[in-house]
Enzyme design. Structure first.
Site, PDB file in Angstrom:
ATOM      1  N   ILE A  35       0.847  -1.189   0.000  1.00 14.28           N
ATOM      2  CA  ILE A  35       0.000   0.000   0.000  1.00 14.28           C
ATOM      3  C   ILE A  35       0.884   1.241   0.000  1.00 14.28           C
ATOM      4  O   ILE A  35       1.748   1.393   0.863  1.00 14.28           O
ATOM      5  CB  ILE A  35      -0.904   0.023   1.255  1.00 14.28           C
ATOM      6  CG1 ILE A  35      -1.730  -1.258   1.347  1.00 14.28           C
ATOM      7  CG2 ILE A  35      -1.792   1.269   1.255  1.00 14.28           C
ATOM      8  CD1 ILE A  35      -2.330  -1.514   2.717  1.00 14.28           C
ATOM      9  N   CYS A  36       0.647   2.117  -0.952  1.00 14.92           N
ATOM     10  CA  CYS A  36       1.358   3.390  -1.020  1.00 14.92           C
ATOM     11  C   CYS A  36       0.483   4.423  -0.315  1.00 14.92           C
ATOM     12  O   CYS A  36      -0.436   4.982  -0.901  1.00 14.92           O
ATOM     13  CB  CYS A  36       1.614   3.785  -2.474  1.00 14.92           C
ATOM     14  SG  CYS A  36       2.447   5.364  -2.654  1.00 14.92           S
ATOM     15  N   ALA A  37       0.752   4.625   0.969  1.00 10.85           N
ATOM     16  CA  ALA A  37      -0.008   5.587   1.777  1.00 10.85           C
ATOM     17  C   ALA A  37       0.965   6.320   2.685  1.00 10.85           C
ATOM     18  O   ALA A  37       1.761   5.687   3.389  1.00 10.85           O
ATOM     19  CB  ALA A  37      -1.076   4.870   2.598  1.00 10.85           C
TER      20      ALA A  37
END
Length: 153
Positions: A92-94
């Site tokens: 997840i790119c967060a």
């Protein structure tokens, strides 16, 4: 595991057991203080309505000073949600899992943020670099230096 991480995780687990999880979030496994598993269901009218996904948290001895490694589980026939900030390997790119992590955030706060991220998505698609990233990705998503282009998707 370092005592600060163990104490913090024990406190969070106690709160989850006494207060429960927010609607749509369910703790599936927390056998120790190294790995927890949650199910996340997106509620309301969204592209992911009624979808249930499995989220894994892995903690290192520096938690909560350092963020947990969080990713969607993509084994046993399960796949990661198709989302512009979720790679097909579950990473997840967060920003809250990277440069905007704060020790005041809890495991439940991360779950709610990811649930909200899915609920507010306007188009189901993978990140543009999904194939290249997945081919070269480290096993631990924390070892990736993501670039955060936006916070609106």
């Amino acid at each position: 595991m370092a005592s600060i991480a163990s104490k913090r995780l024990a406190k969070e687990l106690s709160e989850i057991k006494s207060e429960g999880c927010p609607v749509g979030i369910l703790l599936l496994q927390a056998d120790d203080f190294s790995r927890w598993i949650f199910s996340i269901e997106v509620l309301g009218d969204s592209l992911y309505q009624s979808e249930v996904h499995t989220l894994q948290f892995r903690f290192d001895p520096q938690y909560p000073i350092s963020s947990p490694a969080v990713q969607f589980v993509v084994t046993d026939g399960k796949e990661a949600p198709i989302h512009p900030h979720v790679y097909s390997n579950g990473h997840i790119c967060a920003s809250i899992l990277g440069n905007e992590w704060s020790p005041v955030l809890s495991v439940i706060a991360v779950c709610v943020t990811i649930q909200s991220m899915l609920a507010s998505c306007k188009e189901k698609k993978r990140p543009l670099d999904d194939r290249m990233y997945v081919r070269n990705a480290p096993e631990n998503p924390k070892k990736t230096q993501f670039e955060y282009h936006d916070d609106t998707v």
